[in-house]
Design a protein around this motif. Structure first.
Motif, PDB file in Angstrom:
ATOM      1  N   THR A 114      -1.790  -2.436   2.577  1.00  0.00           N
ATOM      2  CA  THR A 114      -1.924  -3.602   1.703  1.00  0.00           C
ATOM      3  C   THR A 114      -0.754  -3.694   0.717  1.00  0.00           C
ATOM      4  N   ALA A 118       1.817  -6.618   0.181  1.00  0.00           N
ATOM      5  CA  ALA A 118       1.976  -7.235  -1.135  1.00  0.00           C
ATOM      6  C   ALA A 118       3.443  -7.283  -1.534  1.00  0.00           C
ATOM      7  N   ALA A 132      -0.111 -12.343  -5.918  1.00  0.00           N
ATOM      8  CA  ALA A 132      -1.099 -11.269  -5.835  1.00  0.00           C
ATOM      9  C   ALA A 132      -2.312 -11.732  -5.047  1.00  0.00           C
ATOM     10  N   ALA A 135      -1.408 -12.080  -1.275  1.00  0.00           N
ATOM     11  CA  ALA A 135      -1.231 -10.790  -0.611  1.00  0.00           C
ATOM     12  C   ALA A 135      -2.567 -10.105  -0.388  1.00  0.00           C
ATOM     13  N   ILE A 136      -3.374 -10.039  -1.451  1.00  0.00           N
ATOM     14  CA  ILE A 136      -4.665  -9.350  -1.330  1.00  0.00           C
ATOM     15  C   ILE A 136      -5.606 -10.129  -0.421  1.00  0.00           C
ATOM     16  N   GLU A 202      -5.249  -5.399  -7.347  1.00  0.00           N
ATOM     17  CA  GLU A 202      -4.388  -6.092  -8.307  1.00  0.00           C
ATOM     18  C   GLU A 202      -3.977  -5.132  -9.417  1.00  0.00           C
ATOM     19  N   LEU A 205      -1.193  -3.133  -8.038  1.00  0.00           N
ATOM     20  CA  LEU A 205       0.035  -3.933  -7.983  1.00  0.00           C
ATOM     21  C   LEU A 205       0.672  -4.024  -9.367  1.00  0.00           C
TER      22      LEU A 205
END
Lengths: 270, 247, 264
Positions: A114, A118, A132, A135-136, A202, A205
């Protein structure tokens, strides 16, 4: 009965974070970019939870963080559920060849880390809240698709689906009448779990600096910024951590409770 | 002939034939049993008769015309032919109320007077009216099979295709469901096509019997003759295998 | 003393619901007994309770003596000694008793090795002997459970159960999942083997006609309680209570439907 307690506890925890996020839209103790406080102040009357090393109010930043967590969780789940649900249903109905192809694609996507995904999205679109979520959400879609495919196939193999076909029900109506009602309890519990994971993703990230840029203060960023001063100002690290746990546990309890309410077979006989 | 299979064959792209040159028919108001053991091709044949799959050779005819395959064109056929399955657990959607389950064919086929028809169907299978608001898990196996039968007769079809309708039931329940099917046949003039390996049920319900072995018809004719004086070796073995009560 | 003696057996859930109660019966060495009942009668739970195999959440009370060893409240170690050697079980669905990832020959060898201490060539020939006894060809030893038919799987499960020469074979609806022709063969096989090895048989079934093939003595269960017991012929001729009467009447009706030659 115990189930009911869990459900209520879940609702309370989630509502707590939702309320904080909503309030932050209209009011925070200080403006988001305000740096008038002292550095690393402890909790006090002026700054309820103290300040960070740039003198920003911690409570303000946590409230904004709640907003970001909710936005990322809800956005990613919506994207993941929509894309994943559709892809999963498509695969369940597809012929052998298309099904195998989709299954292989999903496996590759799931195996793809992941964070790497991302980074690619951030590289393409720049670091932002939207990046974010995209991507998630994409990573989540693969997982949701695989689950939906398996669940839907199981339902499609049931005699009541054959009965529906011999009754003249069209495929779209079979999906809405039988497939979705029978898979959503499992799916919704999984999506709640994914909501929690999305919030955590998140946070990771942001912790790595790939999240929404300042002054967006996500909980992951708060954790990262508080890391160097965790011994002198522990509240800065503990508070976002606690909030993360509250939200993730809350959605899971809520999901479990919802599943039981939604499932007639789990209700007590009269 | 209301429903007829003419030289029907079926094989998967990568396998041996499941059905080979199967021919039989049923006239309106009569009943026929398709008898055989596992791998006889009974279930595949049933799906072909229902138009859920197309035969790889031969044709299935309803009232002398090939079965329509497109969804819309098939609606009049669906109105005439309904099904009952073996497993009363997987044949009812656990998340739907009985009224919704029984009303499904009515909704799908565009009936407007659904509530009275659901009530009439439940009454015809001997379930209380308050069954309508309950869920399948609140009923026993026999009662669930009654719900499935109510769903099948709600649109007042002319043909009932039943796939082992009593095989999963306890002995006393089995007898009651056989009685119910016999009564529905008598009062409504239903044509019954029953797939079964249960020869006692076949003998109780069906005028004619078709014996299948590995996808082929080995014997067919009036049930009394086929089961009473079987000519084929497999049929004889099948009948000899049934455990009997000591006299 | 009886090989299996059950007195005052009760099985209940942890919240106190009784699923079986007041059940007593005995099976002497070399004797045969059937438990008859429909779904929910408690017949399968009884078979499990007798071997100490009740699922978690259910508890048994009363006395069960297997070859003199109390089963209820016994430790797993005690039960391990009794299971296989004194009593072995054959279930309705052979696939649940077999490991899907192990060749059948190896599965049959396992109890032979453990209980009879066989190794090497002796073990191999014992496996072939066991297969031959249940009329399975030697090549089945190299097959996985999914590669053989349902009837062959049940034969393999019987071979495993018989491997340690138990004094009592418990068969819980062993032919219900099988085709009629296969059922006839498996029943004949059970009948022959139980007689040949002088074993006792506790047979569990919902089908009076099937029961008649293998046993003379029956206990009829309804709602977890014994409602009638005695020789099968007596039960068929004079069903004593309402439940047995309706059960026998139903069975007779289905049986009579098959008499197509006689009635006009």
């Amino acid at each position: 009965m115990r189930r009911r307690v869990f459900l209520v506890a879940g609702i309370v925890l989630v509502l707590l974070v939702v309320t904080v996020a909503l309030v932050s839209l209209f009011w925070t103790p200080f403006p988001a970019a305000d740096t008038t406080g002292g550095r690393l102040e402890g909790p006090g009357a002026h700054h309820l939870l103290g300040t960070d090393k740039l003198g920003r109010d911690l409570l303000t930043r946590l409230m904004i963080g709640a907003r970001i967590a909710m936005a990322v969780g809800a956005g990613a789940v919506a994207l993941g559920a929509l894309l994943g649900g559709l892809a999963g249903l498509l695969a369940a109905f597809a012929n052998r060849w298309l099904d195998d192809t989709l299954a292989a694609l999903l496996d590759i996507l799931i195996a793809f880390p992941t964070l790497l995904l991302a980074m690619l999205v951030v590289a393409a679109r720049g670091a932002s809240l939207g990046s974010a979520i995209v991507a998630i959400g994409l990573a989540m879609a693969a997982i949701v698709a695989r689950l939906t495919r398996v669940l839907a196939k199981r339902v499609l193999a049931m005699d009541y689906v054959t009965a529906a076909r011999t009754s003249g029900l069209s495929w779209p109506r079979i999906v809405t009448a039988h497939v979705l009602p029978n898979i959503w309890p499992t799916l919704v519990v999984n999506l709640a779990l994914q909501f929690g994971l999305a919030v955590l993703a998140e946070a990771s990230l942001s912790y790595l600096g790939l999240g929404p840029p300042p002054p967006n203060a996500s909980w992951g960023r708060l954790l990262q910024e508080a890391q160097s001063t965790v011994l002198t100002a522990p509240v800065g690290a503990i508070a976002p951590g606690v909030l993360l746990v509250v939200l993730v546990v809350g959605v899971n309890l809520l999901a479990d409770g919802l599943r039981d309410v939604a499932d007639p077979t789990r209700r007590r006989h009269r | 002939m209301i429903l007829e299979a003419r030289s029907v064959g079926f094989r998967y792209a990568d396998g041996a034939p499941v059905l080979d040159d199967v021919s039989f028919g049923v006239t309106a108001g009569r009943s026929v049993a398709l008898v055989g053991e596992s791998a006889a091709g009974k279930t595949t044949l049933l799906r072909l008769l229902l138009g859920l799959r197309r035969p790889t050779s031969g044709t299935v005819l309803f009232s002398g015309r090939p079965l329509p395959t497109r969804h819309r064109a098939a609606q009049p056929f669906r109105r005439q032919v309904q099904t009952v399955f073996q497993d009363p657990y997987s044949s009812l959607d656990p998340r739907q109320q009985v009224s919704r389950i029984v009303g499904e064919p009515l909704r799908a086929l565009g009936f407007t007077d659904q509530a009275p028809r659901v009530a009439a169907a439940l009454d015809a299978v001997g379930l209380p009216a308050d069954a309508a608001e309950r869920y399948p898990h609140e009923f026993s196996g026999g009662q669930r099979q009654r719900i499935a039968i109510a769903r099948a007769i709600a649109v007042e079809p002319t043909v009932l295709l039943a796939d082992e309708p009593v095989s999963a039931l306890d002995v006393s329940t089995k007898v009651r469901i056989i009685d119910l099917l016999a009564e529905l046949r008598a009062t409504r003039g239903l044509t019954l096509v029953m797939v079964s390996h249960d020869l006692a049920a076949v003998a109780s319900l069906c005028d004619e019997t078709v014996v299948l072995e590995r996808g082929r018809v080995v014997e067919q004719g009036p049930t009394r003759e086929v089961l009473g004086s079987p000519r084929d070796a497999y049929t004889r073995r099948l009948i000899a295998s049934i455990p009997r009560l000591p006299s | 003393m009886s090989l299996l003696s059950v007195s005052g057996l009760a099985v209940s859930t942890h919240d106190g619901r009784a699923l079986v109660s007041g059940l007593s019966f005995a099976v002497p060495r070399g004797g045969r007994l059937s438990l008859i009942g429909e779904s929910g009668s408690g017949k399968s739970l009884t078979a499990l309770a007798v071997t100490g195999l009740l699922p978690p959440g259910l508890a048994a009370t009363g006395t069960v003596l297997l070859d003199g060893t109390p089963v209820i409240g016994a430790t797993d170690r005690t039960l391990d000694r009794v299971r296989g050697r004194v009593a072995a079980v054959v279930f309705q669905e052979p696939s649940t008793a077999l490991d899907p990832l192990m060749r059948l020959g190896k599965q049959i060898a396992e109890p032979l090795r453990r209980h009879r201490g066989l190794r090497g060539a002796a073990l191999r020939s014992a496996v072939l002997e066991a297969l031959d006894e249940v009329a399975l060809p030697a090549r089945v030893a190299r097959a996985y459970p999914h590669e053989v038919s349902g009837g062959q799987r049940q034969r393999a499960a019987i071979a495993m159960a018989l491997a340690c020469r138990p004094a009592l074979l418990i068969a819980d609806e062993p032919t219900t999942a099988l085709d009629v022709t296969v059922q006839a063969d498996v029943l004949a096989l059970l009948d022959r083997l139980v007689a040949a090895h002088d074993m006792a048989l506790l047979f569990v079934s919902h089908d009076l006609a099937v029961v008649a093939k293998v046993t003379d003595e029956v206990v009829v269960l309804s709602g977890g309680r014994p409602v009638q017991s005695g020789p099968l012929r007596t039960v068929l001729a004079n069903p004593g209570d309402d439940y047995t009467r309706s059960l026998v009447a139903s069975a007779r009706r289905l049986d009579a439907a098959l008499d197509l030659g006689g009635v006009s």
